[in-house]
Design an enzyme around this catalytic site. Structure first.
Site, short mmCIF file in Angstrom:
data_model
loop_
_atom_site.label_atom_id
_atom_site.label_comp_id
_atom_site.label_asym_id
_atom_site.label_seq_id
_atom_site.Cartn_x
_atom_site.Cartn_y
_atom_site.Cartn_z
N GLY C 147 0.83 -1.20 0.00
CA GLY C 147 0.00 0.00 0.00
C GLY C 147 0.86 1.24 0.00
N CYS C 148 0.25 2.38 -0.32
CA CYS C 148 1.00 3.62 -0.44
C CYS C 148 1.52 4.08 0.93
CB CYS C 148 0.14 4.70 -1.09
SG CYS C 148 -1.52 4.87 -0.39
N TYR C 149 0.64 4.21 1.91
CA TYR C 149 1.10 4.61 3.25
C TYR C 149 2.13 3.63 3.80
CZ TYR C 149 -2.63 8.16 4.05
OH TYR C 149 -3.45 9.25 4.02
N THR C 151 4.24 1.75 2.34
CA THR C 151 5.54 1.91 1.68
C THR C 151 6.33 3.04 2.31
OG1 THR C 151 4.72 1.02 -0.41
CG2 THR C 151 6.67 2.44 -0.53
N ALA C 152 5.69 4.20 2.45
CA ALA C 152 6.39 5.35 3.03
C ALA C 152 6.77 5.06 4.49
CB ALA C 152 5.50 6.59 2.95
#
Lengths: 344, 344, 344, 344
Positions: C147-149, C151-152
């Site tokens: 997921g995007c969050y 990953t960060a």
């Protein structure tokens, strides 16, 4: 081919790096700025791990010796002086400023409020509207890259003006630009808290792109009279839209006008003419070198509305500059410019 | 005075609440919507602890009995039907939609694509351009509040058109609007990720405000021919700018034109004419009922550029509606409208 | 290599096209959507003259026969079903949804509110956090793209958690995302007039990325307890920043922590660790596959602040998906991903 | 009552004019700035036809003679010096800067990097967190108006800290602010093209609001240890959100916490506590003096998430300043502050 970039820390300079770093033929040999010796990443942290050269001072002798082509991404006033320094040396020159575009020294001084380059240099400068001046561009040594607004407006007006289809008087061009077009100098007008959620008009009837637009229009149709050209600031970073209004000489349908445009730009990969009832928004070209055009004839008034959009830093500056440099060197004009618009 | 608001959950309705809640004379008696029984705070949490009435269903008999004035903040099509229901009852009607503005049923149907209200109702509706139709507004029982774009464009064009100073043909109006003007219905076009950092043109030569603008221009000068009116979406929430281009019949300086405007609007507190070389940005009126106007004559072309800005939800909708309701009731037209633009 | 894309009309799908169209090894063989037979340019006019294929219906048999790899850019719920259809066929699968990420069916159902894929498929799915699970990714046939969050957040937390340097309890992650992260479905929350000039928190303590983050953290340090993870919507189109707060077990200077991060990510070209006192902003990675990390130890509290930024559609979705597909096929992980952040 | 405003051309000064111009008791007697003699409309054209006074130089003797109360909307460093000039004279002083907030001169110098006002002046300054220090405010002659971030954070933390319900260590406050909070000085960071469509963290663990927050927290609970406070810049003009994370000492439901907050703020009209599962967005308070608070207890972690939003120029500056001036003079604290949030 080795290229040098002068004025690298501005938005135009940064965009040149973005293009040239992945260019198949051109190789960035040196970058220059008045802020010499600073690594470019101090100004552009987004380039870390990608391109970390240090800025060098501007030594035109040395640059001309070492590089094959120099891009001047410097402001008006500075560019002209640099162009004269490089002129006559063994190096191709592509200038992104307005200093070499206006053929009349008088007109230049009237609109730019300072002196012009010398006559000789000016005479040799080729106006780089890639789609319309190709024959001269391919032989140019000194190229005057078009302004951002003129690129959008002229690509939009070219087909009907060159074909003699519109009344030469009363052309109105309503331009709107993103804020990066104002460059990197700080000003109250372009501070975030002043410009966010805002929209403003500026330089009413006084924009220095007016003589540039008129000069090219007159080359297409000598009867063209002074145009009205307005400029507005949109709260976006990149992108220009010009909405042009012209009176058709005879009745034409929207479909007929679109057909003319599609034929005109058939072999020009960076101009995309939209289908009837479709109009481009600025985001549809952002990050790319495209100019998208939408067209509508109003049967009630006999007027044609021409909508053109570009990314002001690409087709309106660095993108067209590289396109022209490609043409000047017999390279495919698309080389290094295969950017797909970043959407959304 | 007791007022009712129908269509309260839209942006126009919300803005009416913001104005009326602190109005010195009008008192909100009831709010209405198809979403009956819901507290308005469910739709507008920003109203918590301030105004927490529940929505009621629309019962025109009961509303006419209980209230003295009703604001219709409903969409075109709905408003017309409601206006007919209220028409003839003992209640003042202020309609914010386009349903009662166009006097020609044929024109209405052509641009709005559905049927018009009946002739009798239409004949009695008074067009509420506050600064120009005051004599009729003060006696109106049924008021057609002007559209947002027409308000900006007409306040800008009025002085020179009414004075017969411009050529009646070839008027170009380039309009730009914030996204709240599109209302609250969801659409791909107005989704954040599609509209942010973007700028688009829409309804090219087809906007339903065209006949409204032309109708009023012809009242001022019967020779006026069809205008070109374009509409663009700016990535801002509130605010409209119209940039109008007209050809002067005779030579005039910018100073002379400004003087004419200042005289025309001398007793009109909501119109502010800017000094020479100053042009309003939309933020300078946002949150208020002002219309600010900037003017420039281009000596090269003999054309006048007229820049008008308004807050589309205030002077372009709810603000002018309350201004008109004030006038209809002999109240100071500024009552409840002493909002200072929120800046920045 | 021939690749198919399913779910092409969403933002993740559009970004896959932007990457794959210029990829040196992968070739887009077919694009699919429930909106079959429509040219992709009807949904994405920015692709005109660039990539104009038509959408086809999803026939998993045929796709598996024709293509070597399929990207599932479909929503959670849909992706899982498709993954099961392709599973066992002769085709590599890269799923961008959350359907294959959570190893515990119970946890999946708790946070995603619907049923999970079957056990067998789930067991074979490899979590594609490229920098941390490389060994498994290179042998994967079925890849669950992060997921995007997560990953960060995970690229930011990984080095100190894996090294056992922080207290395993009390981890706080404050996430902020651009609106494109919410996808293309229309909602009031993400309408322009509601989100512009606004900032909101959503899904407080309920975001489905929480179990994904915790699952990976526990692989690094089994003592990790439930984290607090908050999500906010920024009025920008692309970009995520996570600000993570952790308690160091022992005293460390910012310089020491930075050194650890630089070593950890030494051979990972898409992670850039910033120098002391420098922190990335989201624009510095937008349009690219980079994750930039800034670090600061507060000597007053002994807490470490970790700032990570990514482009949610690139490193947070399509970019990392292609990076993983490269790894799965023994191609240079940077292939097709040499995008320089678009700045400004 | 006659009031003077010093520092009128900044954003705080402009907002004071917006409030005071319509205030029922206070009357603007004079406005001051280093840019003396300029009409305020040159800096703020949005005030044309509304308030057109000219700026005067700062003569503290004369101001103290003529006015009853002076607002200092000047920067830190300047305000302190002015406060000392006015101190002891027959005039009430409300200072919007940070110069009088920190009781420890040492702490002030550490965070503000310059010298503090003299001890005597400092000792008499009353901290103006209106909802929590009312008893002292009503007798104050010299008022230190709270910072924007501290106002949001402290109103959010107050009820649970004062009630001793949370662990005194490990408080994390993640703050996000609109760009007007950075004031009107030009900087690259706050230029439109740099900040638009961007999000950045700044002053990590170094913001001068940290000691202000800790000072007040310790007044509520002496065991409070240093907090972690982060600040981010949102691409919006106005508005602050702070998201605070605290560990509850004992199990509490979200409903119980909300009840505590509603009781605490029962008689405080400018604090609105949201219902369970509802969280405020910054737009819901913009243009008004409200602070809205949303609350959530995460049963998994025993942590409470506290969301507070304010308009940084209103409750975070000019609004709270007028609220305090009202309290200092026995006027209804809501006087002149009946602004309804401007939505959308």
């Amino acid at each position: 081919m080795k290229v040098a970039v002068i004025g690298t820390t501005g938005y135009g300079g940064g965009e040149l790096i973005r293009i040239l770093h992945n260019h198949p033929i051109f190789r960035i040999h040196s970058i220059h700025s008045t802020r010499e010796e600073m690594p470019i990443t101090e100004e552009f942290p987004h380039l870390e791990n990608i391109f970390e050269d240090s800025l060098k001072k501007v030594d035109s002798e040395k640059i001309a010796e070492d590089a094959d082509l120099v891009f001047l991404a410097t402001p008006s006033g500075v560019s002209g002086k640099l162009a004269q320094q490089f002129y006559g040396k063994d190096i191709q020159i592509v200038d992104l400023s307005g200093d070499l575009r206006i053929k009349s020294a008088e007109e230049y001084q009237k609109w730019y409020k300072h002196d012009c380059v010398n006559e000789e240099t000016l005479a040799d400068a080729v106006y780089g509207l890639s789609e319309w001046n190709r024959e001269n561009i391919i032989n140019a040594r000194l190229l005057a890259n078009p302004g951002c607004y003129p690129t959008a407006a002229l690509l939009g007006l070219g087909p009907v003006v060159a074909a003699g289809l519109i009344e030469p008087t009363g052309i109105i061009i309503d331009g709107k630009s993103g804020v990066s077009g104002a460059g990197k100098s700080l000003s109250k007008t372009t501070a975030f808290a002043e410009m966010n959620d805002n929209f403003r008009i500026y330089k009413v009837n006084q924009h220095q792109h007016i003589p540039e637009i008129e000069q090219q229009l007159k080359l297409w149709d000598g009867h063209i009279t002074p145009v009205t050209f307005s400029t507005h600031l949109i709260p976006i970073t990149r992108g220009i839209m010009t909405t042009a209004y012209v009176q058709l000489k005879k009745e034409l349908t929207t479909a007929e006008v679109i057909e003319l445009y599609q034929e005109t730009y058939l072999n020009h990969p960076f101009v995309r003419v939209r289908k009837e009832n479709q109009y481009p928004s600025v985001k549809e070209v952002c990050g790319s070198n495209f100019c998208d055009i939408g067209l509508n004839v109003d049967q009630r008034t006999g007027r044609l509305t021409i909508v053109s959009v570009i990314d002001n830093l690409m087709k309106g500056a660095a993108g067209q500059a590289v396109q022209n440099a490609n043409l000047m060197n017999g390279i495919d004009e698309k080389a290094g410019l295969n950017f797909i618009p970043i959407y959304p």
